[in-house]
Design a protein around this motif. Structure first.
Motif, mmCIF file in Angstrom:
data_model
loop_
_atom_site.group_PDB
_atom_site.id
_atom_site.type_symbol
_atom_site.label_atom_id
_atom_site.label_comp_id
_atom_site.label_asym_id
_atom_site.label_seq_id
_atom_site.Cartn_x
_atom_site.Cartn_y
_atom_site.Cartn_z
ATOM 1 N N ARG A 48 0.837 -1.195 0.000
ATOM 2 C CA ARG A 48 0.000 0.000 0.000
ATOM 3 C C ARG A 48 0.877 1.252 0.000
ATOM 4 O O ARG A 48 2.064 1.206 0.269
ATOM 5 C CB ARG A 48 -0.926 0.013 1.219
ATOM 6 N N GLN A 88 -3.458 0.683 -3.757
ATOM 7 C CA GLN A 88 -4.217 0.770 -2.516
ATOM 8 C C GLN A 88 -3.513 1.691 -1.526
ATOM 9 O O GLN A 88 -2.295 1.753 -1.485
ATOM 10 C CB GLN A 88 -4.422 -0.625 -1.924
ATOM 11 N N SER A 89 -4.315 2.379 -0.723
ATOM 12 C CA SER A 89 -3.802 3.402 0.192
ATOM 13 C C SER A 89 -4.212 3.072 1.619
ATOM 14 O O SER A 89 -5.225 2.412 1.854
ATOM 15 C CB SER A 89 -4.341 4.782 -0.207
#
Length: 809
Positions: free
Chosen positions: A554, A573-574
């Protein structure tokens, strides 16, 4: 059975019986309103640009979320889960995703920027046209209804929230005049089931489906005040009729709840997991309260700055949340409508109550009653940013201004007397204001009152920072705004005197309507702005390393909010994202990892801080924008890419999003221990309860566990193949929220909360197939509610049509 006799609208609204019914000229006015909207918006959309400020929510949030929605719908799936933000978060149940708002289906077929522009322009046109139609239904003349449309459509609330990129507000505010029109016709018919009641139910459901329950709450508040005024006016002589009318409205509201159940029920269930459940400190809910000094912005919007290209806004709250601008001419017309309280129609008395109530609630923490209101006022504690109640006040002012314009041209001796009285009061008020202004501010920026005002508005500014030069610049902005407001007042008052004299009965109302329009457009014109999506997208130098690393890691964001949701469009993705969809627990955990107290969730993470939580979440990369006050990156971060103002950092200490821990430790305070010194996510997992008979594994001297993720192309369904040489814990650092279930080798298995926010499954040695699936809690029940509501709505429509066909001509 004898049908109930409709109650005359004229008795409630002060309808001008000489006003004609809708005809071709009204369509011309609607076309004129559309032309004004197109002139205001359309030139900004050339070259693929998107409406609103580049620093607003469209650029930072809706461009990416609506793109994700369109991509998912185009595949024939409903996006229940968003894997790109906050270690995964509910998408459908977040409410503001507006999956079931019909115009959002366009995102599945057309480019996202094109649909965003079309929606904003179309909804503005729809809103002003609906307000004009409501005015005509109330018996207002064409110029008066035109004024109402302009005031409501181009008030500070509408323009500034559009400029700030609050897309859901743009989609929702136009439904209020439709609801008021439908309510007025429904209660006047006094039938339990009527066409207007069905329209009221549909409009309210559409407003909720558009994305923000706060707007629905404020619209219901408007309907409640108007209905109380209706009951007070008609209730005593006709209790049975009023009871039937009230029951009709109540049934319409319940039907609306059923119609939007597919969205409302999952949103209601998920709200218990978020800060909306009332867990946040009071400062969270008080944010966005209108300062008392900002009452001046009703007529002088830039008294404290905020005009693009001019003096920067100097307030402690966001300008778009606390500016109540409706225009000086509007306020003068409203005063004319209220010149004689006894002759003021009941509908407009209720509108005055809306102005007072909306303005008072907008003060929020500055009213002195906020904690009590937050606790006891029904529904008030569910939302933050009290300044948004200016929406209620703006609607009330638009209706009063419309009546005030009509009263100027009414011919009776009593009305001419009222006009003279109102003009005298307005002239006295302007004179008193001029004298007061000259008395208080005659020393300009050196005035003690002005200095005190600035210190009050800028609580984080030290008195020593308000140098004579700074105060002089602030005062020039203040003085310019006040002079402009004064000029508008003089012009408006002169036109009102001309209209009230009867010498220019036909021309003066049109000139006054033009005066209102000019004042509103002069305010809104500087906020006409758009941005190019290409200007905010991450360059290839940044995205290439992210994609090359695979989907097991991430990214964290440090810097401008425009980067918060771009991970969705970039396909990575964060660990963080936009606040409205954050669960309370996840927000708490992230904030503690950054050593930040819970006030408002920050939009970014910092390279100055490392944390076992962010390591266990798989945050291998961090993106930051160049800033003068940027902290020095902590040890372990190294820059691997740079382009313009963007820098991408990488660390070697991050865990993959799915891994195996050999030990488990039970804790009662995971939010603290997950960031404690000595916690090693590679070795152990923190859980909050322990399965019977499951101890810790030990793989010393054995081959390392091997896991393979398949089926991850569908966020709601993930399949993991795990080869376990010994017993251990499969850790999956996606959020564990209600709706997630698991099976191991086809048998149901319990998911345990891992490291405060993630998921964990105990696995014995051997080969296992783990299947994780998500379904939004309440979705099935909500879908049934919507089906029942849709059936009832169609049945009601057929019944009303049949009744009309049987009625004598």
């Amino acid at each position: 059975m004898t049908p109930p006799v409709p109650l005359p609208v004229a008795d409630f609204s002060g309808r001008d019986e000489s006003a004609q019914d809708w005809d071709r000229r009204d369509w011309l006015v609607v076309a004129l309103l559309g032309a004004l909207v197109l002139i205001y918006f359309a030139p900004l959309t050339t070259g693929g640009r998107i409406l609103s400020s580049v620093s607003g929510d469209v650029a930072s949030e809706w461009l990416w979320k609506r793109g994700f929605l369109g991509e998912t719908l185009a595949k024939g799936r409903i996006p229940f889960w968003n894997p790109h933000l906050m270690a995964g978060t509910p998408f459908l149940a977040s409410g503001q995703s507006a999956i079931f708002y019909p115009p959002n289906l366009l995102f599945a077929f057309l480019p996202v920027g094109m649909v965003l522009n079309f929606q904003m322009i179309a909804h503005f046109w729809f809103g002003v046209a609906a307000t004009y139609g409501l005015g005509r239904r109330l018996g207002r003349s064409r110029p008066a209804a035109f004024v109402a449309a302009l005031v409501f459509g181009f008030s500070g609330f509408a323009v500034l929230h559009w400029w700030a990129g609050h897309l859901v507000f743009v989609l929702e505010w136009p439904w209020l005049p439709v609801m008021v029109w439908a309510w007025l016709n429904a209660v006047s018919s006094r039938r339990l089931v009527s066409g207007p009641a069905l329209i009221l139910a549909a409009a309210l459901a559409m407003q909720f489906l558009a994305g923000h329950p706060q707007m629905v709450y404020m619209s219901l508040l408007v309907l409640a005040v108007l209905h109380c005024g209706w009951l007070f006016h008609f209730g005593t002589p006709d209790k049975v009729g009023m009871l039937r009318a009230t029951a009709s409205v109540g049934l319409a509201l319940m039907l609306a709840g059923l119609l939007c159940g597919i969205q409302a029920y999952p949103t209601l269930l998920y709200s218990a997991e978020t800060v909306r459940a009332g867990n946040a400190p009071m400062a969270y809910y008080e944010a966005g309260s209108q300062p008392v000094q900002d009452l001046i912005t009703y007529g002088a919007p830039w008294a404290f700055g905020g005009r693009p290209g001019g003096q920067k806004y100097t307030g402690g709250e966001s300008h778009w949340e606390v500016c109540g601008f409706v225009g000086v001419t509007t306020l003068l017309l409203a005063l004319g409508a209220l010149a004689n309280w006894r002759s003021c129609p009941p509908y407009h008395r209720a509108c005055l109550a809306l102005c007072v109530l909306g303005g008072f609630l907008a003060l929020g923490a500055n009213s002195g009653l906020f904690p009590m209101l937050h606790r006891w006022f029904p529904g008030f504690g569910l939302f933050r940013n009290p300044g948004r109640f200016l929406f209620v006040a703006a609607f009330g002012w638009s209706q009063l201004a419309s009546l005030g314009l009509d009263r100027l041209s009414w011919n009776s001796a009593e009305e001419r007397k009222l006009v003279r009285k109102g003009l005298g009061i307005a002239a006295a008020a302007i004179l008193a204001g001029t004298v007061g202004y000259l008395t208080i501010f005659w020393r300009g920026g050196e005035s003690a009152v002005f200095r005190g005002m600035m210190l009050t508005r800028m609580p984080y500014v030290s008195p020593k920072d308000l140098t004579p030069e700074v105060l002089s610049a602030l005062f020039r902005s203040f003085e310019t705004a006040m002079l402009a407001a004064g000029a508008s007042a003089v012009a408006g008052l002169g036109l009102m005197a001309l209209a009230g004299s009867g010498m220019a009965r036909r021309v003066a109302p049109v000139l006054l309507a033009g005066c209102v329009g000019v004042e509103l457009l002069v305010f809104g014109w500087p906020y006409r702005t758009s941005f190019s999506p290409q200007s905010i997208k991450w360059p290839a130098e940044i995205t290439t390393p992210l994609h090359n690393a695979g989907d097991s890691w991430r990214i964290g964001i440090e810097g401008l909010s425009v980067d918060q949701c771009q991970a969705m469009g970039t396909g990575v993705q964060s660990v963080w994202g936009n606040e409205p969809t954050a669960s309370y627990r996840y927000g708490q955990a992230i904030l503690r990892s950054q050593k930040v107290a819970f006030t408002l969730p920050p939009p970014s993470l910092s390279t100055a801080t490392t944390s076992p939580l962010t390591q266990s979440l798989g945050m291998r990369f961090l993106l930051r924008r160049k800033r003068a006050d940027a902290p020095t990156p902590a040890a372990g971060w190294s820059r691997i890419a740079r382009k313009d103002t963007l820098s991408l950092y990488e660390t070697t200490g991050a865990m993959p999003m799915y891994y195996v821990a050999t030990e488990a430790r039970v804790t009662t305070d995971p939010l603290t221990e997950v960031n404690a010194l000595g916690f090693d996510p590679a070795r152990e997992v923190l859980i909050e309860d322990v399965p019977p008979g499951m101890g810790s594994g030990n793989v010393t001297g054995l081959p390392a566990p091997h896991i393979k993720v398949i089926g991850s192309n569908r966020p709601e369904s993930i399949i993991i193949q795990a080869e376990m040489p010994a017993a251990g814990w499969l850790v999956m650092m996606d959020q564990l929220l209600p709706g997630w279930t698991a099976t191991v080798d086809g048998l149901p298995a319990k998911l345990y909360r891992a490291n405060a926010v993630g998921r964990a499954l105990p696995l014995l040695s051997g080969s296992h197939t783990v299947n994780l699936s998500y379904s939004a809690p309440g979705f099935s029940v909500g879908a049934v509610m919507t089906c029942i509501g849709g059936g009832l709505w169609l049945a009601g429509l057929l019944w009303t049509r049949r009744r009309r066909q049987k009625a004598p001509s």
